[in-house]
Design a protein around this motif. Structure first.
Motif, mmCIF file in Angstrom:
data_model
loop_
_atom_site.group_PDB
_atom_site.id
_atom_site.type_symbol
_atom_site.label_atom_id
_atom_site.label_comp_id
_atom_site.label_asym_id
_atom_site.label_seq_id
_atom_site.Cartn_x
_atom_site.Cartn_y
_atom_site.Cartn_z
ATOM 1 N N ALA A 93 -13.672 -8.793 -2.958
ATOM 2 C CA ALA A 93 -13.030 -9.554 -4.036
ATOM 3 C C ALA A 93 -12.703 -8.684 -5.239
ATOM 4 C CB ALA A 93 -13.941 -10.707 -4.469
ATOM 5 N N ILE A 94 -13.133 -7.413 -5.220
ATOM 6 C CA ILE A 94 -12.951 -6.512 -6.352
ATOM 7 C C ILE A 94 -11.710 -5.658 -6.128
ATOM 8 C CG2 ILE A 94 -14.042 -4.781 -7.800
ATOM 9 C CD1 ILE A 94 -15.528 -7.464 -7.655
ATOM 10 N N LYS A 95 -10.869 -5.559 -7.151
ATOM 11 C CA LYS A 95 -9.652 -4.758 -7.022
ATOM 12 C C LYS A 95 -9.469 -3.886 -8.265
ATOM 13 C CE LYS A 95 -6.979 -8.853 -8.425
ATOM 14 N NZ LYS A 95 -5.962 -9.824 -7.970
ATOM 15 N N PRO A 96 -8.784 -2.752 -8.121
ATOM 16 C CA PRO A 96 -8.600 -1.855 -9.269
ATOM 17 C C PRO A 96 -7.704 -2.475 -10.325
ATOM 18 C CG PRO A 96 -7.315 -1.108 -7.396
ATOM 19 C CD PRO A 96 -8.171 -2.229 -6.882
ATOM 20 N N SER A 97 -7.975 -2.131 -11.555
ATOM 21 C CA SER A 97 -7.145 -2.609 -12.654
ATOM 22 C C SER A 97 -5.883 -1.766 -12.766
ATOM 23 C CB SER A 97 -7.920 -2.541 -13.973
ATOM 24 O OG SER A 97 -7.044 -2.700 -15.073
ATOM 25 N N PRO A 98 -4.728 -2.379 -13.008
ATOM 26 C CA PRO A 98 -3.518 -1.583 -13.232
ATOM 27 C C PRO A 98 -3.589 -0.787 -14.524
ATOM 28 C CG PRO A 98 -3.105 -3.913 -13.647
ATOM 29 C CD PRO A 98 -4.467 -3.826 -13.054
ATOM 30 N N PHE A 99 -4.609 -1.060 -15.349
ATOM 31 C CA PHE A 99 -4.788 -0.333 -16.605
ATOM 32 C C PHE A 99 -6.060 0.512 -16.575
ATOM 33 C CE2 PHE A 99 -1.909 -3.752 -17.599
ATOM 34 C CZ PHE A 99 -0.972 -3.146 -18.421
ATOM 35 N N ASN A 100 -6.424 0.953 -15.384
ATOM 36 C CA ASN A 100 -7.561 1.861 -15.235
ATOM 37 C C ASN A 100 -7.193 3.228 -15.814
ATOM 38 O OD1 ASN A 100 -9.753 3.359 -14.414
ATOM 39 N ND2 ASN A 100 -9.410 3.083 -12.227
ATOM 40 N N PRO A 101 -7.995 3.790 -16.719
ATOM 41 C CA PRO A 101 -7.656 5.098 -17.280
ATOM 42 C C PRO A 101 -7.831 6.237 -16.282
ATOM 43 C CG PRO A 101 -9.760 4.344 -18.140
ATOM 44 C CD PRO A 101 -9.164 3.195 -17.390
ATOM 45 N N LEU A 165 -12.427 -9.801 -21.259
ATOM 46 C CA LEU A 165 -11.499 -8.782 -21.748
ATOM 47 C C LEU A 165 -10.161 -8.998 -21.070
ATOM 48 C CD1 LEU A 165 -11.974 -6.287 -23.647
ATOM 49 C CD2 LEU A 165 -11.912 -4.900 -21.591
ATOM 50 N N PRO A 166 -9.072 -8.967 -21.800
ATOM 51 C CA PRO A 166 -7.768 -9.141 -21.158
ATOM 52 C C PRO A 166 -7.393 -7.910 -20.341
ATOM 53 C CG PRO A 166 -7.474 -8.622 -23.477
ATOM 54 C CD PRO A 166 -8.944 -8.801 -23.272
ATOM 55 N N ILE A 167 -6.679 -8.123 -19.239
ATOM 56 C CA ILE A 167 -6.139 -7.001 -18.479
ATOM 57 C C ILE A 167 -4.889 -6.531 -19.205
ATOM 58 C CG2 ILE A 167 -4.910 -6.381 -16.358
ATOM 59 C CD1 ILE A 167 -7.815 -6.350 -15.970
ATOM 60 N N GLY A 168 -4.937 -5.328 -19.737
ATOM 61 C CA GLY A 168 -3.808 -4.822 -20.498
ATOM 62 C C GLY A 168 -4.212 -3.581 -21.262
ATOM 63 N N SER A 171 -7.785 -3.319 -22.501
ATOM 64 C CA SER A 171 -8.696 -2.955 -21.420
ATOM 65 C C SER A 171 -8.622 -1.449 -21.158
ATOM 66 C CB SER A 171 -8.331 -3.731 -20.152
ATOM 67 O OG SER A 171 -9.093 -3.302 -19.055
ATOM 68 N N TYR A 172 -7.411 -0.908 -21.168
ATOM 69 C CA TYR A 172 -7.256 0.536 -20.966
ATOM 70 C C TYR A 172 -7.964 1.320 -22.056
ATOM 71 C CZ TYR A 172 -5.318 5.195 -20.944
ATOM 72 O OH TYR A 172 -5.205 6.562 -20.935
ATOM 73 N N LYS A 173 -7.783 0.897 -23.304
ATOM 74 C CA LYS A 173 -8.350 1.644 -24.428
ATOM 75 C C LYS A 173 -9.868 1.674 -24.356
ATOM 76 C CE LYS A 173 -7.841 3.783 -28.445
ATOM 77 N NZ LYS A 173 -9.202 3.942 -28.914
#
Length: 353
Positions: A93-101, A165-168, A171-173
């Motif tokens: 159920a876990i997936k990578p964030s598109p805003f992963n640094p 936390l919002p995905i965006g 989240s990246y910062k």
């Protein structure tokens, strides 16, 4: 969207320099504080795919957390979740964030962690964000390396803390600041991700991106220059962050622009083999020194295998194999006692029949 308890730190004060890391520590401590102060809530029983639900009424809901988002509050009321609670979720159920640094994860590092997880189990929970548009799935906020290692170890369950936390970009910062604090963020990660941010119009210019991250514009410019390199070349350098920082990567990028991929791979091998400095590489790029000026045969043989060697978790060198009968061991930063002990061991091994 109302700023969450975790996200409100972004508006507290801007980062003023690239070396300033207090914000990252403050945000990490905010999460850790919730974990330490959480009530003794009952965790889900068994290996359920979701946190155990409770009646979704205001009376049955966990107490409100100040400034939490509407989506997060609705999610935690539905699942009876208390902020900071560690729960078990299905790994699928876990997936990578598109805003992963982070973009690059070293195979050797993942394999090493997978062995550790197989022996000792997961000791530290990851942080995840619910995907409100796809109930039952979660984005990784912190812990991408652990997720990959758990998959490598054929695990099915992951311990997680669900954060608001919002995905965006916020989240990246947060992830970027934490990685900088841990010294795990590389110029190559920045190159790939920042180029995508510019290409996807999250930022209109490198100056705007630099302002958002609290960095000098020149730092962003160097990373975007490195982004022109093929990922195959980046992979050759990302395994040795001790040798390929921003300045060295920038010079390699300039050399690639003039000479192409094959010549650049040979240059990278020479940087490692001859321990070239950034100044020496800059001279090669400018034509002040020949790429193969040392008395070594042209067309240097590429190694067949390479093993990174660490002492106390710090990379100190590598062991390379060439063909069927050649090994090359290069280490640095050893104490005299360790060096002498290692030489003695090698001597004894070679004497053995």
């Amino acid at each position: 969207m109302k700023p969450s308890q975790f996200a409100k730190g972004f508006q507290a004060r801007p980062d003023t320099t690239s070396s300033e890391k207090r914000t990252a520590l403050d945000r990490l401590n905010a999460i850790d504080g919730l974990v330490q102060e959480k009530p003794k809530a009952r965790e889900p029983v068994g290996r359920a795919s979701q946190p155990e639900p409770v009646a979704s009424t205001e009376e049955a809901a966990p107490p409100s957390t100040e400034n939490e988002s509407v989506e997060y509050r609705a999610w935690r009321i539905e699942h009876g979740y208390r902020p900071g609670q560690i729960i078990e979720l299905p790994l699928k159920a876990i997936k990578p964030s598109p805003f992963n640094p982070r973009h690059f994860y070293l195979k050797a590092s993942i394999a090493e962690l997978a062995v550790n997880l197989a022996k000792q189990g997961q000791q530290q929970a990851i942080h995840v964000i619910p995907d409100y548009a796809a109930p039952g799935s979660y984005y990784v906020s912190d812990g991408g390396r652990r997720v990959r290692a758990l998959k490598e170890a054929n695990k099915e369950i992951v311990k997680a803390i669900v954060v608001d936390l919002p995905i965006g970009l916020e989240s990246y910062k947060l992830g970027y600041d934490l990685n900088v604090q841990r010294d795990s963020q590389t110029v190559f990660d920045n190159a790939i991700v920042w180029k995508r941010f510019i290409d996807e119009k999250h930022f209109q210019s490198q100056r705007e991106l630099a302002d958002h991250l609290g960095l000098d514009e020149s730092t962003v410019a160097v990373a975007l220059s490195v982004a022109k390199l093929p990922e195959a070349i980046m992979h050759e350098m990302v395994v040795r962050p001790d040798r390929f920082g921003s300045n060295m990567a920038y010079q390699v990028g300039r050399y690639h622009g003039a000479r192409g991929t094959d010549a650049t791979l040979r240059l990278i091998n020479r940087i490692l083999a001859d321990d070239l400095s950034t100044r020496q590489v800059a001279d090669i790029v400018k034509g002040r020194a020949a790429p193969q000026e040392s008395p070594k045969p042209a067309g240097r043989q590429r190694y067949a295998q390479r093993l990174e060697i660490k002492l106390d978790g710090v990379a100190v060198g590598d062991l390379k194999s060439y063909g069927d009968d050649r090994l090359e061991l290069r280490l640095k930063g050893l104490t005299k006692d360790r060096r002498d002990a290692l030489l003695h061991l090698i001597e004894e091994m070679l004497k053995a029949k």
